[in-house]
Design a protein around this motif. Sequence first.
Motif, PDB file in Angstrom:
ATOM      1  N   ALA B 280       0.839  -1.200   0.000  1.00 49.18           N
ATOM      2  CA  ALA B 280       0.000   0.000   0.000  1.00 49.18           C
ATOM      3  C   ALA B 280       0.870   1.245   0.000  1.00 49.18           C
ATOM      4  CB  ALA B 280      -0.914  -0.004   1.212  1.00 49.18           C
ATOM      5  N   LYS B 281       1.945   1.188   0.800  1.00 49.24           N
ATOM      6  CA  LYS B 281       2.837   2.352   0.840  1.00 49.24           C
ATOM      7  C   LYS B 281       3.422   2.629  -0.535  1.00 49.24           C
ATOM      8  CE  LYS B 281       4.346   2.462   5.590  1.00 49.24           C
ATOM      9  NZ  LYS B 281       5.395   2.194   6.560  1.00 49.24           N
ATOM     10  N   ALA B 282       3.867   1.541  -1.210  1.00 49.90           N
ATOM     11  CA  ALA B 282       4.482   1.711  -2.521  1.00 49.90           C
ATOM     12  C   ALA B 282       3.464   2.269  -3.513  1.00 49.90           C
ATOM     13  CB  ALA B 282       5.038   0.378  -3.002  1.00 49.90           C
ATOM     14  N   ALA B 283       2.258   1.697  -3.491  1.00 43.13           N
ATOM     15  CA  ALA B 283       1.241   2.157  -4.446  1.00 43.13           C
ATOM     16  C   ALA B 283       0.886   3.610  -4.184  1.00 43.13           C
ATOM     17  CB  ALA B 283      -0.005   1.277  -4.342  1.00 43.13           C
ATOM     18  N   ARG B 284       0.746   3.961  -2.906  1.00 40.87           N
ATOM     19  CA  ARG B 284       0.428   5.351  -2.577  1.00 40.87           C
ATOM     20  C   ARG B 284       1.524   6.293  -3.068  1.00 40.87           C
ATOM     21  NH1 ARG B 284      -1.373   5.470   3.758  1.00 40.87           N
ATOM     22  NH2 ARG B 284      -3.465   4.639   3.575  1.00 40.87           N
ATOM     23  N   THR B 285       2.772   5.888  -2.852  1.00 42.99           N
ATOM     24  CA  THR B 285       3.870   6.769  -3.240  1.00 42.99           C
ATOM     25  C   THR B 285       3.897   6.959  -4.755  1.00 42.99           C
ATOM     26  OG1 THR B 285       5.050   5.784  -1.399  1.00 42.99           O
ATOM     27  CG2 THR B 285       6.307   7.202  -2.838  1.00 42.99           C
ATOM     28  N   VAL B 286       3.743   5.845  -5.488  1.00 42.57           N
ATOM     29  CA  VAL B 286       3.763   5.948  -6.952  1.00 42.57           C
ATOM     30  C   VAL B 286       2.633   6.868  -7.429  1.00 42.57           C
ATOM     31  CG1 VAL B 286       3.356   4.657  -9.078  1.00 42.57           C
ATOM     32  CG2 VAL B 286       4.873   3.732  -7.343  1.00 42.57           C
ATOM     33  N   LEU B 287       1.432   6.654  -6.877  1.00 41.10           N
ATOM     34  CA  LEU B 287       0.294   7.446  -7.353  1.00 41.10           C
ATOM     35  C   LEU B 287       0.407   8.903  -6.897  1.00 41.10           C
ATOM     36  CD1 LEU B 287      -2.499   4.800  -6.921  1.00 41.10           C
ATOM     37  CD2 LEU B 287      -1.519   5.648  -9.046  1.00 41.10           C
ATOM     38  N   TYR B 413      13.182  23.310   1.567  1.00 37.40           N
ATOM     39  CA  TYR B 413      12.309  22.543   2.460  1.00 37.40           C
ATOM     40  C   TYR B 413      11.321  21.720   1.649  1.00 37.40           C
ATOM     41  CZ  TYR B 413       8.569  21.547   5.800  1.00 37.40           C
ATOM     42  OH  TYR B 413       7.616  20.920   6.554  1.00 37.40           O
ATOM     43  N   ASP B 414      11.402  20.422   1.818  1.00 37.22           N
ATOM     44  CA  ASP B 414      10.484  19.497   1.161  1.00 37.22           C
ATOM     45  C   ASP B 414      10.161  18.412   2.171  1.00 37.22           C
ATOM     46  OD1 ASP B 414       9.341  17.387  -0.281  1.00 37.22           O
ATOM     47  OD2 ASP B 414      10.299  18.031  -2.137  1.00 37.22           O
ATOM     48  N   VAL B 415       8.889  18.272   2.522  1.00 35.70           N
ATOM     49  CA  VAL B 415       8.513  17.314   3.573  1.00 35.70           C
ATOM     50  C   VAL B 415       8.980  15.908   3.204  1.00 35.70           C
ATOM     51  CG1 VAL B 415       6.602  16.369   4.919  1.00 35.70           C
ATOM     52  CG2 VAL B 415       6.511  18.711   4.142  1.00 35.70           C
ATOM     53  N   ARG B 416       8.938  15.591   1.910  1.00 37.62           N
ATOM     54  CA  ARG B 416       9.322  14.248   1.492  1.00 37.62           C
ATOM     55  C   ARG B 416      10.759  13.944   1.884  1.00 37.62           C
ATOM     56  NH1 ARG B 416       8.370  14.516  -4.724  1.00 37.62           N
ATOM     57  NH2 ARG B 416       9.239  16.569  -4.346  1.00 37.62           N
ATOM     58  N   LYS B 417      11.594  15.000   1.867  1.00 40.61           N
ATOM     59  CA  LYS B 417      13.010  14.798   2.184  1.00 40.61           C
ATOM     60  C   LYS B 417      13.270  15.020   3.669  1.00 40.61           C
ATOM     61  CE  LYS B 417      16.820  14.141  -0.280  1.00 40.61           C
ATOM     62  NZ  LYS B 417      16.877  13.018  -1.233  1.00 40.61           N
ATOM     63  N   ASP B 418      12.649  16.057   4.230  1.00 39.33           N
ATOM     64  CA  ASP B 418      13.002  16.464   5.587  1.00 39.33           C
ATOM     65  C   ASP B 418      12.255  15.679   6.655  1.00 39.33           C
ATOM     66  OD1 ASP B 418      14.857  18.369   4.787  1.00 39.33           O
ATOM     67  OD2 ASP B 418      13.278  19.801   4.331  1.00 39.33           O
ATOM     68  N   LYS B 419      11.058  15.258   6.396  1.00 39.40           N
ATOM     69  CA  LYS B 419      10.313  14.412   7.338  1.00 39.40           C
ATOM     70  C   LYS B 419       9.667  13.299   6.534  1.00 39.40           C
ATOM     71  CE  LYS B 419      10.744  16.850  11.165  1.00 39.40           C
ATOM     72  NZ  LYS B 419       9.911  17.579  12.083  1.00 39.40           N
ATOM     73  N   PRO B 420      10.468  12.305   6.073  1.00 41.55           N
ATOM     74  CA  PRO B 420       9.933  11.329   5.107  1.00 41.55           C
ATOM     75  C   PRO B 420       8.759  10.545   5.661  1.00 41.55           C
ATOM     76  CG  PRO B 420      12.313  11.118   5.372  1.00 41.55           C
ATOM     77  CD  PRO B 420      11.837  12.023   6.456  1.00 41.55           C
ATOM     78  N   TYR B 421       7.817  10.263   4.788  1.00 43.83           N
ATOM     79  CA  TYR B 421       6.676   9.427   5.130  1.00 43.83           C
ATOM     80  C   TYR B 421       6.512   8.441   3.994  1.00 43.83           C
ATOM     81  CZ  TYR B 421       4.529  12.806   1.978  1.00 43.83           C
ATOM     82  OH  TYR B 421       4.252  13.607   0.897  1.00 43.83           O
ATOM     83  N   GLU B 422       5.561   7.512   4.132  1.00 45.71           N
ATOM     84  CA  GLU B 422       5.381   6.438   3.141  1.00 45.71           C
ATOM     85  C   GLU B 422       6.744   5.879   2.717  1.00 45.71           C
ATOM     86  OE1 GLU B 422       2.592   5.401   3.191  1.00 45.71           O
ATOM     87  OE2 GLU B 422       1.055   6.915   3.069  1.00 45.71           O
ATOM     88  N   MET B 423       7.064   5.888   1.420  1.00 48.40           N
ATOM     89  CA  MET B 423       8.338   5.285   1.017  1.00 48.40           C
ATOM     90  C   MET B 423       9.402   6.304   0.636  1.00 48.40           C
ATOM     91  SD  MET B 423       7.481   1.784  -0.981  1.00 48.40           S
ATOM     92  CE  MET B 423       9.193   1.394  -1.329  1.00 48.40           C
ATOM     93  N   TYR B 424       9.160   7.557   0.946  1.00 45.30           N
ATOM     94  CA  TYR B 424      10.100   8.577   0.488  1.00 45.30           C
ATOM     95  C   TYR B 424      11.466   8.471   1.155  1.00 45.30           C
ATOM     96  CZ  TYR B 424       6.223  10.727  -1.904  1.00 45.30           C
ATOM     97  OH  TYR B 424       5.172  10.948  -2.736  1.00 45.30           O
ATOM     98  N   GLY B 425      11.501   7.845   2.344  1.00 47.70           N
ATOM     99  CA  GLY B 425      12.789   7.684   3.001  1.00 47.70           C
ATOM    100  C   GLY B 425      13.674   6.653   2.316  1.00 47.70           C
ATOM    101  N   ASP B 426      13.086   5.758   1.523  1.00 49.98           N
ATOM    102  CA  ASP B 426      13.845   4.639   0.941  1.00 49.98           C
ATOM    103  C   ASP B 426      14.283   4.900  -0.489  1.00 49.98           C
ATOM    104  OD1 ASP B 426      12.905   3.612   3.271  1.00 49.98           O
ATOM    105  OD2 ASP B 426      11.301   2.438   2.341  1.00 49.98           O
ATOM    106  N   VAL B 427      13.892   6.033  -1.044  1.00 50.06           N
ATOM    107  CA  VAL B 427      14.259   6.263  -2.443  1.00 50.06           C
ATOM    108  C   VAL B 427      15.220   7.438  -2.538  1.00 50.06           C
ATOM    109  CG1 VAL B 427      12.206   5.297  -3.516  1.00 50.06           C
ATOM    110  CG2 VAL B 427      12.186   7.657  -2.730  1.00 50.06           C
TER     111      VAL B 427
END
Lengths: 229, 576
Positions: B280-287, B413-427
């Motif tokens: 679900a995390k992967a699908a959410r991140t892709v979409l 400042y980008d939340v995806r980078k600074d406070k990763p959620y879903e799969m953003y921390g792994d990419v």
Amino acid sequence: MKTPPPQPPLGPGIPSTSGADFLTTKLDVAVQWAQSNSLWPMPFGTACCAIEFMSVVSSHYDLARFGAEVVRFSPRQADLLIVAGTVVDKLAPVLKKVYDQMSEPKWVISMGVCASTGGFYRAYHVVQGIDEIVPVDVYVAGCPPTPENLIHGIMELQKMIQSGELARHRASKTFVPIRVGTDPDLSIPAYSDGVMAHMTGKKELPQIGVTAESELGAKAKADAGEGHR
Amino acid sequence: MSATLTRPSLSFAPVLEQKLKGRVTVEERPAHDIATLVTDAATLKEAALFLRDDPAAAYDLFLDLASVDRSKLPGHATGKDARFQANYILYSTRRNEHLRLRVNLPAKDPAVPSLTGVWPAANWFEREAWDLMGIRFDGHPNLQRLLTHNGFVGHALRKDYDKGQRWLCTEEDLLQTELAAKTDDPADMFETMTLNFGPSHPTTHGTLRVVMRVDGEKIVAAESECGYLHRCFEKMSETHTWVQVIPYTDRLNYCSPMINGNGYALAVEKMLGIDVPPRAKAARTVLNEFSRIMDHLVCIGANLVDLGALTNFWYAFQPREEIYGLLEACCGARLTSSYARIGGLAKDVPDNFVEWSRSLLPTIRDRIADIDGLITKNKIAWNRLRGTGVVTKEQAIAWGFTGPSLRASGVPYDVRKDKPYEMYGDVDFDVPIATEGDNFARYIVRMEEMRQSMRIIEQILARFPKGPVNSDDYRVILPPKEMVYNEMEGLIYHFKLVFEGVKVPAGEIYSFTEGANGELGYSLVSDGSGFPYRVKVRPPCFPLFAAFEKIIKGGMVSDAVATLGLLNIIAGELDR
């Protein structure tokens, strides 16, 4: 002299003249045929539906196939008003003004449930259907409608224009907007116990929605001197 | 204070407590929520100045003002407990920390000093809180209604306001803004004229309005106004169950609906303390990333139409149509997907999701390259976009910008980078920034962000996990049918979920994700029932449009059009 073989009619109500370089028809029919195939839409796009409207005019769905691609943003140059998206109370006078600025003949398509009924926004700031303000010819369902659905709505409108149905309807009935231009002291409940505020716009109207909350409204109004506006 | 020890980010709190003699206290918050300080109205301004200026605090970015009417919360004693709360959400760009500054206010005449002098971004947020909650802000320069119209009476988000009570709006109500602009500065009245711009204007994309005073084509003064699409999202949320709110979130930023639903689901999941499966995390991140691309394409495509470059609009909309195809296969809808669920997704992605997603990327890349080739080195585009709508780094922070507009002014400042959620921390991806802060910078940042989004998508597709898409926590997700038919427990779970809905434990959270236009925050309050008690969205567009009147001042009318398009104001999330 040998008669030429019969030809198919040129359009609804326009018979073929079998090869002659003239045709006979009624003026009404010819004008309606021309009008229906050259609609100039003015998108009154407010929300999500406007994005789908953009898809409809883009190359993929290509509204030009139906003669309605000349999108005008001035109501004075348009004859089809497509209301795409939610219309809220604050925007209601604007919609009314835009409609009034269009010259006859003019048609209105209500695109999507918000424009048609308020949709799932049954709330304190949302017009519960634009037919409170302007007369609507075609309602298009969907939230938002798919492009196919809007195209279907436009084709239905074309049929109604060609058949003269709309012109007859206009002549027989006068539309009275319920909200705009009425008493500014009037407050209209969107609904109460499932009863929609109805199309009269008279002073007695708020009685429909007398609830505890309406009293609250009256109280808040009494406090208005303290700078509520 | 023990709480200060559990929160390293609050290392400055003892100093502050001492300085203000205990009138500021740390509130113990669960780990999933942000740090919180409580103060009173009299101390608020002093505390705010400290938080902004002290180097150990350095909260320079004002994100949100979430007001709450607590009168219907269980256990609330009327007349004894504070009825209203004003929660200021702050962020430190230097320390990458969020903070909530809370003020409790009485039922009768709730008033706090205005913080517009501390953070200029507070201006519109305070007007909104006044309009909808009736909290007065003393010293505010222009405490007028913002979202509702001038004929409106009462404060709609108070708990005793009927959700269906409408008030008539007349044309005279709308003209008040124009009159205000006219009397703005009598010295400017000579040889200038008032120009009304919107709400029905092609470049306002529907429902934005600006009243300008122009001297020839130069803008001397301007006042922007919103609320022409205020459709009561927050009040509606309170009358629906937690899951039923998701369709409403789709219609906030309708250019990228997936991101809103995901942000909301994530916030509720944090409150429930559940985690979703990797698939679900992967699908959410892709979409999410596809949605971001779609949003940026609309922004750039529609803006270039406003500038007269129509072809790009067709280039931008073709990949959108193809992404719509993918979304339709996932959830059945093109635009309003309602795909995220609390605890996972509405249903599994189609079998060929990975191949399908991958097959879209070349088209997107080609069309972006087409736009790039037509615009990026185009003389006309340079003349229109370079040096217009300039926002400096300091201004962007003071005005509360986030997202591409903030990054175009040089703050990474980008939340995806600074406070990763879903799969953003792994990419692996880069956060593009520009330093000019003009319209061209905002354009070029968006172009690069789309390429980075594709990088993220490619990486996740390369290792797209198998398995379920929904959490096995049956408090939020219906148990499988075999279990319902064969086990007593399964039947109970099924029954309770169908009849009562998801029950979120009483509490509060501020959860944030990176929307296409910036930080999309949800301030949620639950009272333990099946309905949200309060949903407050922090819409990224709101501070952007609030600053618009300041950005365009002194420029030309035609530049205002370019600026409006590239700030990418989406009325749905601006007005909610």
